[in-house]
Write an enzyme that holds these catalytic residues in place. Sequence first.
Site, PDB file in Angstrom:
ATOM      1  N   LYS A 159       0.936  -1.258   0.113  1.00 23.75           N
ATOM      2  CA  LYS A 159      -0.126  -0.017   0.188  1.00 23.75           C
ATOM      3  C   LYS A 159       0.919   1.141  -0.088  1.00 23.75           C
ATOM      4  CE  LYS A 159      -3.901  -2.024   0.174  1.00 23.75           C
ATOM      5  NZ  LYS A 159      -4.636  -2.267  -1.027  1.00 23.75           N
ATOM      6  N   CYS A 160       0.190   2.382  -0.348  1.00 18.65           N
ATOM      7  CA  CYS A 160       0.869   3.527  -0.526  1.00 18.65           C
ATOM      8  C   CYS A 160       1.220   3.758   0.852  1.00 18.65           C
ATOM      9  CB  CYS A 160      -0.118   4.632  -0.976  1.00 18.65           C
ATOM     10  SG  CYS A 160       0.345   6.555  -0.797  1.00 18.65           S
ATOM     11  N   PRO A 161       2.283   4.503   1.126  1.00 18.55           N
ATOM     12  CA  PRO A 161       3.316   5.004   0.204  1.00 18.55           C
ATOM     13  C   PRO A 161       4.484   4.020  -0.306  1.00 18.55           C
ATOM     14  CG  PRO A 161       4.076   5.925   2.232  1.00 18.55           C
ATOM     15  CD  PRO A 161       2.927   4.974   2.426  1.00 18.55           C
ATOM     16  N   ASP A 206      -1.676  -1.099  -5.883  1.00 18.22           N
ATOM     17  CA  ASP A 206      -2.368  -0.174  -5.119  1.00 18.22           C
ATOM     18  C   ASP A 206      -2.745   0.956  -6.036  1.00 18.22           C
ATOM     19  OD1 ASP A 206      -3.365   1.687  -3.573  1.00 18.22           O
ATOM     20  OD2 ASP A 206      -1.381   2.205  -2.256  1.00 18.22           O
TER      21      ASP A 206
END
Length: 80
Positions: free
Chosen positions: A14-16, A41
């Site tokens: 997932k981000c980041p 993502d």
Amino acid sequence: MAIDILTIDARGLKCPLPVLKLEKLLAGAPNGTSIVVLASDPMARIDIPLHCRQNGHACDLTTAADYMQFTVTAGVARQD
């Protein structure tokens, strides 16, 4: 001389994290180095090209059924 293409498999992250992994690899990469980032993502579609624009790297995006593939060229900003 063969040119190595580095790959970051960030699918499922997932981000980041995808952009942070790319940033770390770019930090030590000479201009012209190609890095392929695989990411699933949806935020990567925004984060990776933005990071590239802000830091002078070219970025091309292709999509597959369940992930995106970004091909980043270090220090070679595309002039569109």
